[in-house]
Scaffold this active site. Structure first.
Site, PDB file in Angstrom:
ATOM      1  CB  SER A 167      74.232  68.653  43.564  1.00 45.00           C
ATOM      2  OG  SER A 167      73.739  69.669  44.346  1.00 45.00           O
ATOM      3  CG  ASP A 195      69.674  72.010  42.837  1.00 39.96           C
ATOM      4  OD1 ASP A 195      70.647  72.360  43.527  1.00 39.96           O
ATOM      5  OD2 ASP A 195      69.317  70.822  42.726  1.00 39.96           O
ATOM      6  CD  GLU A 243      65.682  69.546  50.978  1.00 43.33           C
ATOM      7  OE1 GLU A 243      65.471  68.441  51.467  1.00 43.33           O
ATOM      8  OE2 GLU A 243      66.574  69.768  50.134  1.00 43.33           O
ATOM      9  NE  ARG A 257      67.167  62.292  56.912  1.00 46.73           N
ATOM     10  CZ  ARG A 257      68.018  62.678  55.982  1.00 46.73           C
ATOM     11  NH1 ARG A 257      68.973  63.552  56.251  1.00 46.73           N
ATOM     12  NH2 ARG A 257      67.941  62.178  54.764  1.00 46.73           N
ATOM     13  N   GLY A 304      70.496  60.147  52.762  1.00 40.85           N
ATOM     14  CA  GLY A 304      70.080  59.473  51.538  1.00 40.85           C
ATOM     15  C   GLY A 304      71.080  59.674  50.412  1.00 40.85           C
ATOM     16  CB  THR A 305      73.022  62.276  49.177  1.00 44.28           C
ATOM     17  OG1 THR A 305      73.353  63.039  50.342  1.00 44.28           O
ATOM     18  CG2 THR A 305      71.662  62.693  48.664  1.00 44.28           C
TER      19      THR A 305
HETATM   20  P1  NG1 Z   1      70.678  63.696  52.767  1.00 44.79           P
HETATM   21  O1  NG1 Z   1      72.071  63.311  52.408  1.00 44.79           O
HETATM   22  O2  NG1 Z   1      69.646  62.620  52.636  1.00 44.79           O
HETATM   23  O3  NG1 Z   1      70.651  64.369  54.120  1.00 44.79           O
HETATM   24  C1  NG1 Z   1      70.954  65.963  51.349  1.00 44.79           C
HETATM   25  C2  NG1 Z   1      70.305  67.169  51.964  1.00 44.79           C
HETATM   26  C3  NG1 Z   1      68.878  67.254  51.472  1.00 44.79           C
HETATM   27  C4  NG1 Z   1      68.788  67.225  49.946  1.00 44.79           C
HETATM   28  C5  NG1 Z   1      69.618  66.069  49.389  1.00 44.79           C
HETATM   29  C6  NG1 Z   1      69.727  66.080  47.878  1.00 44.79           C
HETATM   30  C7  NG1 Z   1      70.547  68.101  54.219  1.00 44.79           C
HETATM   31  C8  NG1 Z   1      70.480  67.855  55.677  1.00 44.79           C
HETATM   32  N1  NG1 Z   1      70.290  67.068  53.428  1.00 44.79           N
HETATM   33  O4  NG1 Z   1      70.207  64.822  51.728  1.00 44.79           O
HETATM   34  O5  NG1 Z   1      68.286  68.404  51.996  1.00 44.79           O
HETATM   35  O6  NG1 Z   1      69.140  68.459  49.404  1.00 44.79           O
HETATM   36  O7  NG1 Z   1      70.937  66.067  49.942  1.00 44.79           O
HETATM   37  O8  NG1 Z   1      70.727  66.890  47.397  1.00 44.79           O
HETATM   38  O9  NG1 Z   1      70.832  69.228  53.805  1.00 44.79           O
HETATM   39 ZN    ZN Z   2      72.220  71.084  43.741  1.00 43.67          ZN
END
Ligand code: NG1
Ligand code: ZN
Length: 528
Positions: A64, A280, A370, A496, A499-500
């Site tokens: 991405s 996306d 989002e 928080r 997650g990535t």
């Molecule tokens: P994380 O890294 O969990 O904050 C990010 C984006 C999400 C989502 C994911 C997947 C922010 C704050 N966080 O997640 O909205 O798009 O990547 O690509 O933009």
């Molecule tokens: Zn993407």
């Protein structure tokens, strides 16, 4: 299962020693050179998932908006949705298994998930334009074939296009034709029909500047543009012929730096947008006559779309319910505007589109975005049928409104947030409503906000509740945030774990930048 063949092939895709990866919100992400074994194993897993669901499963190779050197992989479930959570765990186990444990882990997964190993399996594959993607997708294919699965490799695709293909195949064409031509035809037919009226009133010279993040979006938009060219001219920037993927450009860069991408020529009041690296996500922006930059993010996109859909529903006098789904990152002004001015119910879920998507399925019409520009609209089966019926039964103005709703259903990619589809939706709405980008932007004013990332030793020490808006651990953290926040008006802040990425994200907003809690001094004290 030919266990010997698996062992033999697995030896060609060795796991680096000590490497542990987690199937996160967007699948696996890492430096490309660390991912070969993960790709092979995700090929294996996709076969098991396909056998278990008796459906076609998708495997997308992309990272991405992350740097060109990174890569990633995620599985797509039968209706084009994200992989089910229990299988995310299987994915993590399989990816981290030591070579000698591979067979056992595969058997464990098959047992736990009651996979009928005798069934046939079919997997479709797509990839982005990263230099590493082609070879990595070959490793996915190796995994599929060693388990006896069949596959179709679509080659270069945007992520949402692969979601669309999976959905089409498993609905046996009910959602559309599972070819790139089928995707272009479906969307552009809806767009052309929708905008016919707007353009006959003399507004046919609409044009839009698109920053493609030097990624796949450029290739696909170029292929598609002649299908809708009467309605809209797109001028592509960062089309991958010169620059590096996502480098100083793309939706993520524009949103997080709140400035235009490199390489985009912006005249005042011109409508511009940016895709991310796998197309996306989308954000819009413009420069006003004083040269000031204005970002129009996912929240304002959701507002434009939901107000348009609500108007159409009022016109056809149909009481289908609309709900808007956001995350904690949605600007407070957008939530207030949606609830208080538009009187649309708003819900907050955890970060990650799978959570938003899931919540949006509860409504007749569920709009989810989002703030970073990832989102779409879902129509329930009942809503689709009702709208179809109204488009046949009603007359005059009401019929026109019902037809527009019908075309909107076809223009959205309901399988996943899709920059190309969202762009066409937005362009159609602006044209039909005769709105300029400034008028759209003026719907409400964003509260000043900041988002930072902080490196910590163990981000998992922070756990959260209330859709990630409050920290539960470590003790004292939430109280400290509360003490700071109460000093400012209209203020909100939360932390928080990402997650990535291996970071903690910090977000804050308040009524004015001048009295903002996160000053530049504070920012310098944080480790980036
Ligand atoms: P994380 O890294 O969990 O904050 C990010 C984006 C999400 C989502 C994911 C997947 C922010 C704050 N966080 O997640 O909205 O798009 O990547 O690509 O933009
Ligand atoms: Zn993407």
């Amino acid at each position: 299962m030919d266990l010997d063949a698996i062992t033999k092939h697995s030896a060609l895709h060795i796991k680096p020693n000590g490497l542990i990866l987690q199937y996160g919100t967007a699948g696996f992400r890492a430096k490309a050179e660390h991912l070969d074994h993960v790709m092979f194993r995700m090929g294996l897993l996709a076969v098991l998932r396909s056998k278990q669901t008796k459906s076609t499963i998708g495997v997308m190779v992309t990272a991405s908006h992350n740097p060109e050197e990174d890569n990633g992989v995620k599985l797509i479930d039968p209706l084009g949705e994200m992989l089910a959570p229990s299988w995310e765990e299987h994915a993590t186990c399989l990816a981290n298994a030591e070579e000698q444990d591979m067979q056992r882990v595969l058997m464990d997964i098959s047992e736990k998930a009651a996979v009928d190993l005798q069934r046939k399996a079919f997997v479709v594959i797509g990839r982005d334009t990263r230099p590493s993607s082609e070879k990595l997708s070959q490793s996915v294919i190796d995994g599929i074939t060693v388990l006896g699965g069949q596959f179709h490799d679509y080659g270069l695709l945007t992520t949402p296009q692969l979601h669309y293909m999976v959905c089409c195949r498993n609905t046996h064409g009910g959602y559309g034709t599972a070819t790139i031509e089928g995707y272009y035809q479906k969307l552009s037919k809806a767009f052309v029909e929708l905008t016919k009226q707007a353009f006959c009133s003399g507004d046919e010279n609409r044009s839009l500047k698109v920053d493609c993040a030097n990624g796949i979006g450029a290739l696909k938009l170029r292929e598609m543009e002649h299908y809708f060219s009467q309605g809209l001219t797109v001028q592509l920037f960062n089309d991958g012929t010169k620059g590096k993927l996502n480098h100083l450009c793309g939706a993520d860069f524009v949103k997080s730096h709140q400035k235009p991408p490199q390489g985009m020529e912006m005249k005042s009041n011109e409508r511009c947008c940016s895709f991310d690296g796998d197309a996306d996500r989308i954000v819009y922006y413009y420069r006003d006559t004083d040269g000031q930059f204005h970002l129009i993010d996912g929240d304002k996109i959701a507002t434009l779309i939901s107000s348009f859909l609500k108007e159409l529903l009022l016109e056809v006098e149909e009481s289908l319910n609309i709900g808007v789904v956001q995350t904690a990152y949605a600007n407070g002004s957008s939530t207030r505007y949606l609830e208080e001015v538009m009187k649309v119910p708003v819900y907050c879920t955890k970060t990650g589109v799978k959570h938003l998507h899931h919540k949006a399925q509860e409504f007749d019409i569920g709009v989810y975005f989002e703030a970073n520009g990832h989102g779409t609209v879902l129509f329930s089966k009942a809503a689709e049928m009702k709208i179809k019926q109204l488009a046949e039964e009603l007359e005059d103005k009401k019929r026109k409104a019902a037809k527009m709703l019908e075309n909107m259903i076809n223009l959205f990619n309901q399988a996943a947030g899709d920059a190309i589809s969202d762009m066409l939706v937005i362009e159609a709405i602006l044209a039909l409503k005769g709105l300029t980008v400034q008028q759209w932007d003026a719907l409400y004013t964003d509260l000043p906000n900041r988002q930072l990332k902080v490196k910590v030793v163990d981000r998992q020490l922070i756990s959260t509740t209330d859709a990630e808006r409050r920290a539960v651990t470590p003790p004292g953290l939430q109280e400290a945030i509360d003490d700071l926040v109460k000093k400012y008006k209209l203020s909100r802040a939360f932390v928080r774990p990402s997650g990535t990425e291996d970071v903690v994200r910090v977000y804050a907003e308040a009524d004015s930048q001048a009295r903002f809690p996160m000053t530049s001094k504070c920012e310098r004290n944080l480790q980036w």
